[in-house]
Scaffold this active site. Structure first.
Site, PDB file in Angstrom:
ATOM      1  N   ASP B  11       0.838  -1.208   0.000  1.00  0.00           N
ATOM      2  CA  ASP B  11       0.000   0.000   0.000  1.00  0.00           C
ATOM      3  C   ASP B  11       0.870   1.253   0.000  1.00  0.00           C
ATOM      4  O   ASP B  11       1.984   1.242  -0.536  1.00  0.00           O
ATOM      5  CB  ASP B  11      -0.972  -0.051   1.191  1.00  0.00           C
ATOM      6  CG  ASP B  11      -0.238  -0.284   2.516  1.00  0.00           C
ATOM      7  OD1 ASP B  11       0.919   0.167   2.652  1.00  0.00           O
ATOM      8  OD2 ASP B  11      -0.815  -0.922   3.414  1.00  0.00           O
ATOM      9  N   SER B  12       0.378   2.324   0.600  1.00  0.00           N
ATOM     10  CA  SER B  12       1.121   3.596   0.539  1.00  0.00           C
ATOM     11  C   SER B  12       2.507   3.503   1.183  1.00  0.00           C
ATOM     12  O   SER B  12       3.417   4.220   0.781  1.00  0.00           O
ATOM     13  CB  SER B  12       0.327   4.706   1.233  1.00  0.00           C
ATOM     14  OG  SER B  12       0.006   4.337   2.554  1.00  0.00           O
ATOM     15  N   ILE B  13       2.651   2.628   2.160  1.00  0.00           N
ATOM     16  CA  ILE B  13       3.957   2.551   2.837  1.00  0.00           C
ATOM     17  C   ILE B  13       4.995   1.960   1.881  1.00  0.00           C
ATOM     18  O   ILE B  13       6.185   2.227   1.986  1.00  0.00           O
ATOM     19  CB  ILE B  13       3.843   1.740   4.153  1.00  0.00           C
ATOM     20  CG1 ILE B  13       2.762   2.376   5.049  1.00  0.00           C
ATOM     21  CG2 ILE B  13       5.179   1.699   4.881  1.00  0.00           C
ATOM     22  CD1 ILE B  13       2.437   1.576   6.305  1.00  0.00           C
ATOM     23  N   GLN B  16       5.419   4.905  -1.038  1.00  0.00           N
ATOM     24  CA  GLN B  16       6.288   6.000  -0.606  1.00  0.00           C
ATOM     25  C   GLN B  16       7.741   5.567  -0.404  1.00  0.00           C
ATOM     26  O   GLN B  16       8.603   6.399  -0.123  1.00  0.00           O
ATOM     27  CB  GLN B  16       5.742   6.613   0.690  1.00  0.00           C
ATOM     28  CG  GLN B  16       4.388   7.284   0.484  1.00  0.00           C
ATOM     29  CD  GLN B  16       3.756   7.782   1.784  1.00  0.00           C
ATOM     30  OE1 GLN B  16       4.401   7.758   2.828  1.00  0.00           O
ATOM     31  NE2 GLN B  16       2.505   8.218   1.712  1.00  0.00           N
ATOM     32  N   HIS B 192       2.304   6.402   8.660  1.00  0.00           N
ATOM     33  CA  HIS B 192       3.364   6.333   7.645  1.00  0.00           C
ATOM     34  C   HIS B 192       4.741   6.517   8.295  1.00  0.00           C
ATOM     35  O   HIS B 192       4.835   6.971   9.426  1.00  0.00           O
ATOM     36  CB  HIS B 192       3.116   7.384   6.560  1.00  0.00           C
ATOM     37  CG  HIS B 192       1.860   7.109   5.790  1.00  0.00           C
ATOM     38  ND1 HIS B 192       0.653   7.682   6.125  1.00  0.00           N
ATOM     39  CD2 HIS B 192       1.613   6.300   4.744  1.00  0.00           C
ATOM     40  CE1 HIS B 192      -0.289   7.232   5.303  1.00  0.00           C
ATOM     41  NE2 HIS B 192       0.267   6.385   4.456  1.00  0.00           N
TER      42      HIS B 192
END
Lengths: 247, 247
Positions: B11-13, B16, B192
């Site tokens: 996912d976003s982790i 990024q 995050h």
């Protein structure tokens, strides 16, 4: 959707672009979820040696050639004969012909590929000598193995080949020297890039890609942004995206 | 030689991780010239939505499947019902089953692929609320949309699936909480990762890869180091490397 590729082909200045603050990292980040940035940088390589890689890195029969490639050589080709990096030297005319071969090959791989030549950065002789001293002490060379007035010839060769063959060229050699203090602002050892030097390359590459219609905003996400997914009917977002999902 | 691939799926982790100081950048740098690190992180995605990507990202008929893949979900699946991120919620049992499907599929892609599950990081509820306030001001939620005592269940699901299916698991949820001040040392907004949080993930992934015999030192360069090239006979270095160069 298969994510398109952007390839960075070059020597150590490209190889190191994947380090923290590197121009390759900045590019990869800019194209996050839209394109893969593949670093094909080979420290110490000149165009003669890189020629052996050409067909491996860019096979003619690939069904997914890169949408864009940067070709960034010359820093090693311009090493001087009779000095400590002599083995890396490639004569000016051969360098130019090698660049032509690179461009011709990439065009053959894909007539729509955006091809960008990047000239070697300027050389700061003092920085090279200080680097040699820090590395070899008393045994360090007292004459630099690269000088700026020779590197400019290799930079000009990039410009000429780009003009001849109708591809883009970033004149990094000239651009960097427009800024006072470029010798240490942009170069860490008289040849390789500082964080600020990396920013210059990133900015120039992005500019050329933008002008070619390849700005990140112009490339779609490979899969929908999560806000486009209806939590009751997630499959719809993926159907719209023409994904033939079979699970 | 084709350079092998390491895929970061999450996912976003994971998305990024390609930013400055990201764990993906550190990995890409560690495997420079040896393997490509491909980031397949999709911000906001849970395992239910990521399921739609599975066959696209990891086609069964690929002749070059990744040598290693990290599966890093759960942070969104663990969003609470009845709170602001409800749409991302996936029930515990379904989450677990989705992880099993991911692992089963990857094993089918390649029986030799190193598969590493990573648990979601811990949640710092105070950090989440502060973040909501900074973003939405007065309208911000007053109860967090994720809480640590629920996320731990999803972390445990990762551990259980990994054990069941004989793959590795990094218990990031637990590891991070071993350090005092993890709430702000490792998490930027309660969820995050900070630069230091990224370093923890990088260190743990490298450790698992090393134990699996996939340390960067164990993987060959795709092409020779320049010091191995005889400038009088450069072709030899490439022949030794079993490159059938036709130019």
């Amino acid at each position: 959707m298969v994510r398109p590729k952007i390839v960075l082909f070059g020597d150590s200045i490209t190889e190191q672009s994947i380090r923290e603050n590197g121009w390759g990292v900045s590019l990869a980040n800019a194209y996050s979820r839209r394109a893969d940035v593949l670093v094909r940088g080979y420290g110490g390589y000149n165009t003669r040696w890189a020629m052996f890689l050409l067909h491996h890195l860019f096979p003619l029969d690939s069904t997914t050639p890169p949408i864009a490639t940067t070709i960034f050589f010359g820093a090693n080709d311009a090493a001087l004969i009779g000095r400590t990096s002599e083995r890396q030297h490639v004569p000016y005319e051969e360098f130019k012909e090698n660049l032509r071969k690179f461009v011709r090959h990439l065009k053959e791989c894909s007539p729509t590929m955006k091809i960008v030549l990047i000239t070697p950065p300027p050389v700061n002789e003092k920085g090279r000598l200080a680097y040699a001293k820090s590395k070899y002490g008393e045994k360090a060379t007292e004459v630099p193995e690269r000088i700026n007035e020779v590197t400019v010839q290799y930079a000009n060769a990039c410009l000429e080949v780009a003009y001849e063959m109708g591809v883009s060229c970033i004149n990094l050699w000239a651009i960097m020297q427009h800024t006072d203090g470029w010798q240490t602002k942009y170069l860490s050892d008289g040849l390789h890039l500082t964080a600020e030097g990396n920013t210059v390359v990133y900015r120039e590459v992005i500019k050329v890609f933008d002008e070619a219609g390849l700005s990140a905003d112009n490339l779609p996400f490979d899969f929908p942004h999560h806000s486009k997914i209806d939590s009751k009917h997630p499959e719809r977002a993926f159907q719209q995206n023409a994904c033939d999902v079979q699970l």
